[in-house]
Design a protein around this motif. Structure first.
Motif, PDB file in Angstrom:
ATOM      1  N   PHE A  50       0.505  -1.336   0.272  1.00 59.87           N
ATOM      2  CA  PHE A  50      -0.042  -0.257   0.329  1.00 59.87           C
ATOM      3  C   PHE A  50       0.911   1.237  -0.313  1.00 59.87           C
ATOM      4  O   PHE A  50      -0.032   1.991   0.348  1.00 59.87           O
ATOM      5  CB  PHE A  50      -0.899  -0.018   1.372  1.00 59.87           C
ATOM      6  N   GLY A  51       2.147   1.044  -0.774  1.00 58.76           N
ATOM      7  CA  GLY A  51       3.099   2.252  -0.626  1.00 58.76           C
ATOM      8  C   GLY A  51       3.267   2.589   0.682  1.00 58.76           C
ATOM      9  O   GLY A  51       3.871   3.435   1.176  1.00 58.76           O
ATOM     10  N   GLU A  52       3.271   1.594   2.146  1.00 60.09           N
ATOM     11  CA  GLU A  52       3.641   1.694   3.475  1.00 60.09           C
ATOM     12  C   GLU A  52       4.808   0.641   3.655  1.00 60.09           C
ATOM     13  O   GLU A  52       4.986  -0.010   2.989  1.00 60.09           O
ATOM     14  CB  GLU A  52       2.968   1.748   4.047  1.00 60.09           C
ATOM     15  N   ILE A  53       5.909   1.204   4.446  1.00 58.24           N
ATOM     16  CA  ILE A  53       6.905   0.355   4.964  1.00 58.24           C
ATOM     17  C   ILE A  53       6.545   0.269   5.767  1.00 58.24           C
ATOM     18  O   ILE A  53       6.210   0.521   7.221  1.00 58.24           O
ATOM     19  CB  ILE A  53       7.629   0.663   4.999  1.00 58.24           C
ATOM     20  N   LYS A  54       5.823  -1.237   6.905  1.00 60.30           N
ATOM     21  CA  LYS A  54       5.293  -1.473   8.105  1.00 60.30           C
ATOM     22  C   LYS A  54       6.724  -3.039   8.833  1.00 60.30           C
ATOM     23  O   LYS A  54       6.843  -4.018   7.932  1.00 60.30           O
ATOM     24  CB  LYS A  54       4.077  -2.622   8.499  1.00 60.30           C
ATOM     25  N   VAL A  55       7.003  -2.848   9.952  1.00 57.21           N
ATOM     26  CA  VAL A  55       8.687  -3.791  10.192  1.00 57.21           C
ATOM     27  C   VAL A  55       7.785  -4.222  11.295  1.00 57.21           C
ATOM     28  O   VAL A  55       6.687  -4.443  12.466  1.00 57.21           O
ATOM     29  CB  VAL A  55       9.622  -3.027  10.791  1.00 57.21           C
ATOM     30  N   PHE A  56       7.728  -6.081  11.723  1.00 60.20           N
ATOM     31  CA  PHE A  56       6.834  -6.700  11.982  1.00 60.20           C
ATOM     32  C   PHE A  56       8.125  -7.872  12.793  1.00 60.20           C
ATOM     33  O   PHE A  56       9.474  -8.025  12.446  1.00 60.20           O
ATOM     34  CB  PHE A  56       6.061  -7.701  11.513  1.00 60.20           C
ATOM     35  N   HIS A  57       8.315  -7.935  14.184  1.00 63.58           N
ATOM     36  CA  HIS A  57       8.605  -9.143  14.213  1.00 63.58           C
ATOM     37  C   HIS A  57       8.336 -10.350  14.219  1.00 63.58           C
ATOM     38  O   HIS A  57       6.993 -11.123  14.441  1.00 63.58           O
ATOM     39  CB  HIS A  57       8.968  -8.663  16.040  1.00 63.58           C
ATOM     40  N   ARG A  58       9.231 -11.452  13.134  1.00 64.96           N
ATOM     41  CA  ARG A  58       8.545 -12.306  13.050  1.00 64.96           C
ATOM     42  C   ARG A  58       8.552 -13.324  14.676  1.00 64.96           C
ATOM     43  O   ARG A  58      10.012 -13.760  15.222  1.00 64.96           O
ATOM     44  CB  ARG A  58       9.672 -13.206  11.987  1.00 64.96           C
ATOM     45  N   PRO A  59       7.883 -14.105  14.735  1.00 63.48           N
ATOM     46  CA  PRO A  59       8.108 -14.368  16.213  1.00 63.48           C
ATOM     47  C   PRO A  59       9.105 -15.517  16.385  1.00 63.48           C
ATOM     48  O   PRO A  59       8.720 -16.591  15.316  1.00 63.48           O
ATOM     49  CB  PRO A  59       6.536 -15.244  16.521  1.00 63.48           C
ATOM     50  N   HIS A  60       9.420 -16.476  16.794  1.00 63.29           N
ATOM     51  CA  HIS A  60      10.535 -16.984  17.473  1.00 63.29           C
ATOM     52  C   HIS A  60      10.241 -17.923  19.010  1.00 63.29           C
ATOM     53  O   HIS A  60      10.483 -16.438  19.839  1.00 63.29           O
ATOM     54  CB  HIS A  60      11.805 -17.320  17.205  1.00 63.29           C
ATOM     55  N   PRO A  61      11.346 -18.675  19.203  1.00 62.64           N
ATOM     56  CA  PRO A  61      11.105 -20.092  17.935  1.00 62.64           C
ATOM     57  C   PRO A  61       9.401 -20.767  18.252  1.00 62.64           C
ATOM     58  O   PRO A  61       9.649 -21.224  17.362  1.00 62.64           O
ATOM     59  CB  PRO A  61      11.339 -20.863  19.720  1.00 62.64           C
ATOM     60  N   SER A  62       8.735 -20.568  18.605  1.00 63.35           N
ATOM     61  CA  SER A  62       6.869 -20.380  18.186  1.00 63.35           C
ATOM     62  C   SER A  62       6.831 -19.472  17.140  1.00 63.35           C
ATOM     63  O   SER A  62       6.828 -18.815  16.765  1.00 63.35           O
ATOM     64  CB  SER A  62       5.753 -20.593  19.515  1.00 63.35           C
ATOM     65  N   PRO A  63       5.769 -20.460  15.866  1.00 67.32           N
ATOM     66  CA  PRO A  63       5.353 -20.046  14.687  1.00 67.32           C
ATOM     67  C   PRO A  63       4.401 -18.983  14.562  1.00 67.32           C
ATOM     68  O   PRO A  63       4.359 -18.152  14.159  1.00 67.32           O
ATOM     69  CB  PRO A  63       5.463 -21.363  13.913  1.00 67.32           C
ATOM     70  N   ASP A  64       3.433 -18.894  15.958  1.00 65.16           N
ATOM     71  CA  ASP A  64       2.204 -18.660  16.622  1.00 65.16           C
ATOM     72  C   ASP A  64       3.140 -16.928  16.606  1.00 65.16           C
ATOM     73  O   ASP A  64       3.524 -16.456  17.170  1.00 65.16           O
ATOM     74  CB  ASP A  64       1.690 -18.935  17.566  1.00 65.16           C
ATOM     75  N   THR A  65       1.764 -16.456  15.925  1.00 64.42           N
ATOM     76  CA  THR A  65       1.589 -14.860  15.730  1.00 64.42           C
ATOM     77  C   THR A  65       1.315 -14.179  17.228  1.00 64.42           C
ATOM     78  O   THR A  65       0.361 -14.486  17.016  1.00 64.42           O
ATOM     79  CB  THR A  65       1.293 -14.211  14.533  1.00 64.42           C
ATOM     80  N   ASP A  66       1.628 -13.253  17.898  1.00 61.32           N
ATOM     81  CA  ASP A  66       1.236 -13.099  18.932  1.00 61.32           C
ATOM     82  C   ASP A  66      -0.218 -12.201  18.964  1.00 61.32           C
ATOM     83  O   ASP A  66      -0.381 -11.328  17.011  1.00 61.32           O
ATOM     84  CB  ASP A  66       2.043 -12.171  20.107  1.00 61.32           C
ATOM     85  N   LYS A  67      -1.045 -11.678  20.043  1.00 60.01           N
ATOM     86  CA  LYS A  67      -2.322 -11.375  19.116  1.00 60.01           C
ATOM     87  C   LYS A  67      -1.839  -9.570  19.433  1.00 60.01           C
ATOM     88  O   LYS A  67      -2.993  -9.723  18.561  1.00 60.01           O
ATOM     89  CB  LYS A  67      -3.155 -11.072  20.361  1.00 60.01           C
ATOM     90  N   GLY A  68      -1.404  -8.876  20.027  1.00 66.69           N
ATOM     91  CA  GLY A  68      -1.310  -7.890  18.870  1.00 66.69           C
ATOM     92  C   GLY A  68      -0.674  -7.294  17.581  1.00 66.69           C
ATOM     93  O   GLY A  68      -1.338  -6.507  17.224  1.00 66.69           O
ATOM     94  N   ALA A  69       0.322  -8.640  17.261  1.00 70.34           N
ATOM     95  CA  ALA A  69       0.526  -8.308  15.879  1.00 70.34           C
ATOM     96  C   ALA A  69      -0.628  -8.413  15.336  1.00 70.34           C
ATOM     97  O   ALA A  69      -0.028  -7.410  14.057  1.00 70.34           O
ATOM     98  CB  ALA A  69       1.995  -9.292  15.888  1.00 70.34           C
ATOM     99  N   VAL A  70      -1.387  -9.453  16.068  1.00 67.71           N
ATOM    100  CA  VAL A  70      -2.490  -9.547  14.971  1.00 67.71           C
ATOM    101  C   VAL A  70      -3.206  -8.109  14.735  1.00 67.71           C
ATOM    102  O   VAL A  70      -3.771  -8.411  13.642  1.00 67.71           O
ATOM    103  CB  VAL A  70      -3.230 -11.094  15.198  1.00 67.71           C
ATOM    104  N   VAL A  71      -3.592  -7.528  15.657  1.00 69.57           N
ATOM    105  CA  VAL A  71      -4.206  -6.417  15.951  1.00 69.57           C
ATOM    106  C   VAL A  71      -3.841  -5.604  15.162  1.00 69.57           C
ATOM    107  O   VAL A  71      -4.335  -4.766  13.653  1.00 69.57           O
ATOM    108  CB  VAL A  71      -4.898  -6.077  17.160  1.00 69.57           C
ATOM    109  N   SER A  72      -2.858  -5.181  15.009  1.00 67.80           N
ATOM    110  CA  SER A  72      -1.910  -4.649  13.942  1.00 67.80           C
ATOM    111  C   SER A  72      -2.338  -4.815  12.978  1.00 67.80           C
ATOM    112  O   SER A  72      -2.506  -4.025  11.623  1.00 67.80           O
ATOM    113  CB  SER A  72      -0.171  -4.451  14.726  1.00 67.80           C
ATOM    114  N   ILE A  73      -1.945  -5.975  12.327  1.00 69.90           N
ATOM    115  CA  ILE A  73      -1.657  -6.377  10.817  1.00 69.90           C
ATOM    116  C   ILE A  73      -3.409  -5.966  10.641  1.00 69.90           C
ATOM    117  O   ILE A  73      -4.041  -6.110   9.687  1.00 69.90           O
ATOM    118  CB  ILE A  73      -1.571  -7.732  10.595  1.00 69.90           C
TER     119      ILE A  73
END
Length: 84
Positions: A50-73
């Motif tokens: 969308f013409g924007e840059i967003k930086v996210f933290h890739r979760p580790h060691p678990s592959p599950d994305t935390d709830k706060g990141a899901v809300v942000s997305i």
């Protein structure tokens, strides 16, 4: 958009927020939407969409994305008219 990506999108918009959404599924959704994804330092991932840059933290060691990141997305996608 493939059915798998639609399911990921539905999962992102699901309430209450899910805590077991896999990061690789979210990344695949970004790519399906036309994003460029690049690695940054220390488990960071830059998503250009969308013409924007967003930086996210890739979760580790678990592959599950935390709830706060899901809300942000969810908010980011919703702001740009991407909904299930």
């Amino acid at each position: 958009m493939k059915q798998k990506h639609r399911k990921t999108l539905e999962f992102i918009f699901k309430r209450p927020v899910s805590g077991n959404l896999k990061w690789h599924d979210i990344e695949a959704l970004f790519l399906a939407l036309g994003a460029e994804v690049s690695e940054r330092k220390v488990s960071r991932v830059a998503v250009i969409l969308f013409g924007e840059i967003k930086v996210f933290h890739r979760p580790h060691p678990s592959p599950d994305t935390d709830k706060g990141a899901v809300v942000s997305i969810r908010r980011w996608l919703e702001h740009h008219g991407v909904t299930p």
